[in-house]
Design a protein around this motif. Structure first.
Motif, PDB file in Angstrom:
ATOM      1  N   SER A 127      -1.292  -7.038  -7.682  1.00 51.84           N
ATOM      2  CA  SER A 127      -0.029  -7.652  -7.264  1.00 51.84           C
ATOM      3  C   SER A 127       0.865  -6.755  -6.420  1.00 51.84           C
ATOM      4  N   PHE A 128       0.314  -5.680  -5.847  1.00 49.63           N
ATOM      5  CA  PHE A 128       1.104  -4.823  -4.964  1.00 49.63           C
ATOM      6  C   PHE A 128       1.255  -5.472  -3.589  1.00 49.63           C
ATOM      7  N   TYR A 129       2.408  -5.246  -2.978  1.00 48.86           N
ATOM      8  CA  TYR A 129       2.638  -5.705  -1.609  1.00 48.86           C
ATOM      9  C   TYR A 129       3.571  -4.728  -0.910  1.00 48.86           C
TER      10      TYR A 129
ATOM     11  N   ASN B 117       5.979  -2.646  -3.512  1.00 46.68           N
ATOM     12  CA  ASN B 117       6.577  -3.345  -4.636  1.00 46.68           C
ATOM     13  C   ASN B 117       5.470  -4.107  -5.353  1.00 46.68           C
ATOM     14  N   ASN B 118       5.830  -4.740  -6.451  1.00 50.34           N
ATOM     15  CA  ASN B 118       4.825  -5.426  -7.253  1.00 50.34           C
ATOM     16  C   ASN B 118       5.449  -6.689  -7.842  1.00 50.34           C
ATOM     17  N   THR B 119       4.777  -7.823  -7.702  1.00 53.71           N
ATOM     18  CA  THR B 119       5.333  -9.080  -8.192  1.00 53.71           C
ATOM     19  C   THR B 119       5.388  -9.131  -9.715  1.00 53.71           C
ATOM     20  N   LEU B 120       4.480  -8.450 -10.384  1.00 53.49           N
ATOM     21  CA  LEU B 120       4.481  -8.454 -11.849  1.00 53.49           C
ATOM     22  C   LEU B 120       5.458  -7.435 -12.410  1.00 53.49           C
TER      23      LEU B 120
ATOM     24  N   LEU C 197      -4.906   1.499  -4.701  1.00 55.13           N
ATOM     25  CA  LEU C 197      -6.145   0.846  -4.302  1.00 55.13           C
ATOM     26  C   LEU C 197      -6.017   0.114  -2.969  1.00 55.13           C
ATOM     27  N   TRP C 198      -5.001   0.447  -2.175  1.00 50.64           N
ATOM     28  CA  TRP C 198      -4.720  -0.355  -0.983  1.00 50.64           C
ATOM     29  C   TRP C 198      -5.842  -0.293   0.050  1.00 50.64           C
ATOM     30  N   GLU C 199      -6.530   0.828   0.126  1.00 54.02           N
ATOM     31  CA  GLU C 199      -7.606   0.922   1.118  1.00 54.02           C
ATOM     32  C   GLU C 199      -8.727  -0.067   0.814  1.00 54.02           C
ATOM     33  N   MET C 200      -9.012  -0.280  -0.448  1.00 55.47           N
ATOM     34  CA  MET C 200     -10.042  -1.244  -0.828  1.00 55.47           C
ATOM     35  C   MET C 200      -9.524  -2.678  -0.763  1.00 55.47           C
ATOM     36  N   GLN C 201      -8.298  -2.877  -1.224  1.00 56.60           N
ATOM     37  CA  GLN C 201      -7.736  -4.235  -1.255  1.00 56.60           C
ATOM     38  C   GLN C 201      -7.258  -4.707   0.103  1.00 56.60           C
ATOM     39  N   GLY C 202      -6.683  -3.815   0.881  1.00 58.76           N
ATOM     40  CA  GLY C 202      -6.008  -4.188   2.113  1.00 58.76           C
ATOM     41  C   GLY C 202      -4.508  -4.243   1.883  1.00 58.76           C
ATOM     42  N   LEU C 203      -3.763  -4.693   2.887  1.00 59.25           N
ATOM     43  CA  LEU C 203      -2.308  -4.743   2.805  1.00 59.25           C
ATOM     44  C   LEU C 203      -1.842  -6.173   2.598  1.00 59.25           C
ATOM     45  N   GLN C 204      -1.081  -6.387   1.536  1.00 62.14           N
ATOM     46  CA  GLN C 204      -0.562  -7.716   1.221  1.00 62.14           C
ATOM     47  C   GLN C 204       0.907  -7.819   1.604  1.00 62.14           C
ATOM     48  N   HIS C 205       1.276  -8.972   2.142  1.00 61.28           N
ATOM     49  CA  HIS C 205       2.671  -9.274   2.460  1.00 61.28           C
ATOM     50  C   HIS C 205       3.111 -10.495   1.661  1.00 61.28           C
ATOM     51  N   PRO C 206       4.385 -10.539   1.266  1.00 57.58           N
ATOM     52  CA  PRO C 206       4.856 -11.679   0.482  1.00 57.58           C
ATOM     53  C   PRO C 206       5.190 -12.878   1.362  1.00 57.58           C
TER      54      PRO C 206
ATOM     55  N   GLY D 213      20.616 -16.845  -5.445  1.00 59.34           N
ATOM     56  CA  GLY D 213      20.513 -16.887  -3.995  1.00 59.34           C
ATOM     57  C   GLY D 213      19.482 -15.965  -3.388  1.00 59.34           C
ATOM     58  N   GLN D 214      18.675 -15.292  -4.219  1.00 63.57           N
ATOM     59  CA  GLN D 214      17.644 -14.398  -3.698  1.00 63.57           C
ATOM     60  C   GLN D 214      16.349 -15.175  -3.469  1.00 63.57           C
ATOM     61  N   PRO D 215      15.685 -14.952  -2.332  1.00 61.82           N
ATOM     62  CA  PRO D 215      14.424 -15.664  -2.080  1.00 61.82           C
ATOM     63  C   PRO D 215      13.356 -15.252  -3.072  1.00 61.82           C
ATOM     64  N   THR D 216      12.599 -16.191  -3.539  1.00 61.65           N
ATOM     65  CA  THR D 216      11.505 -15.910  -4.464  1.00 61.65           C
ATOM     66  C   THR D 216      10.209 -15.697  -3.687  1.00 61.65           C
ATOM     67  N   ILE D 217       9.292 -15.001  -4.307  1.00 58.48           N
ATOM     68  CA  ILE D 217       7.988 -14.769  -3.693  1.00 58.48           C
ATOM     69  C   ILE D 217       7.046 -15.875  -4.154  1.00 58.48           C
ATOM     70  N   GLU D 218       6.629 -16.677  -3.206  1.00 57.29           N
ATOM     71  CA  GLU D 218       5.770 -17.819  -3.522  1.00 57.29           C
ATOM     72  C   GLU D 218       4.328 -17.385  -3.759  1.00 57.29           C
ATOM     73  N   ARG D 219       3.853 -16.455  -2.932  1.00 53.07           N
ATOM     74  CA  ARG D 219       2.487 -15.938  -3.072  1.00 53.07           C
ATOM     75  C   ARG D 219       2.358 -14.696  -2.195  1.00 53.07           C
ATOM     76  N   LEU D 220       1.240 -14.026  -2.335  1.00 51.15           N
ATOM     77  CA  LEU D 220       0.929 -12.861  -1.511  1.00 51.15           C
ATOM     78  C   LEU D 220      -0.227 -13.200  -0.587  1.00 51.15           C
TER      79      LEU D 220
END
Length: 253
Positions: free
Chosen positions: A138-140, A150-153, A163-172, A181-188
């Protein structure tokens, strides 16, 4: 008397139901759906891969201070030579505990807080291995964060994604705003692929999680093996007891 008995049964049932709901609430992290880790402590190959991955990607910062190299070798079917050459990067003796080489003072300067020992992380987190499995996936990237991650969990976690080199780069992908009023993270979403595809990375995270599950209770491996023999003994003893009862009551009318 009968009504009193029925009332006691109803109260006991209500208490059991309440406890079940309480434990269910503790088992899940509110607002976050945990992914199923699918770990199997009987899969020795998975535990061996998890040990290698942990030592290469996690042990630089995190310790397993309640687990010895020698105990790990015995439980996972590894020789002393294999452990000392491939899994021991601190120069510790074979019989010593697995402790990170990172000085605690430097860790606090670099991360703001010393990285925690992970010996019992699976047992202390609600959700157990599912929590660890979900956390590692859940890193992004987050430019607003000091670490750039950051991490959604575990929001505002003070560590990068190891582990980013194996997983790749995630964006929210942002969704509707919450009550303040804060935007929520729907998915990565995967913005840049890593060296592993989704299935390979799932196995990588599952292996690390399985190893940490083992490290939290090494005796579980032997307990599972002993449990089979205990059940067989109880079945045999029950059969003998039945034969004894039959013989004893044969001439009793």
């Amino acid at each position: 008397m009968k009504r009193r008995y029925q009332r006691l049964v109803r109260n006991a049932a209500a208490l059991a139901g309440g406890l079940l709901l309480s434990f269910s609430a503790l088992a899940a992290d509110p607002g976050t759906a945990l992914q199923q880790s699918g770990t199997d402590l009987a899969d020795r190959a998975s535990l061996q891969r998890g040990a290698r991955l942990f030592m290469n990607y996690c042990a630089g910062c995190h310790s397993l201070k309640y687990l010895r190299y020698s105990r790990m070798a015995d439980d996972l079917g590894l020789s002393e030579e294999e452990v000392m050459e491939n899994l021991n990067f601190t120069g510790a003796d074979f019989g010593e505990h697995i402790v990170s080489a990172m000085p605690a003072a430097n860790a606090e300067d670099w991360f703001g807080v010393a990285p925690p020992d992970l010996s019992l992380v699976v047992r202390t987190k609600a959700g157990g291995p599912d929590w660890v499995y979900t956390f590692l996936k859940s890193f992004y990237q987050d430019e607003a964060s000091t670490m750039g991650w950051n991490n959604t969990l575990f929001p505002d976690v003070s560590m990068p994604n190891p582990l980013w080199e194996m997983q790749g780069l995630q964006h929210p992908v942002l969704g509707a705003a919450d009550e303040i009023g804060q935007p929520t993270i729907e998915r990565l979403e995967l913005a840049r692929p890593g060296t592993q595809d989704a299935a390979e990375f799932d196995r990588t995270v599952r292996d690390i999680t399985a190893f940490l599950e083992y490290a939290a209770e090494p005796a579980a491996l032997k307990r599972q093996g002993i449990g089979v023999w205990v059940i067989l003994f109880l079945a045999f003893f029950t059969f003998l007891a039945w034969l004894l009862k039959k013989e004893y009551w044969r001439d009793v009318h």
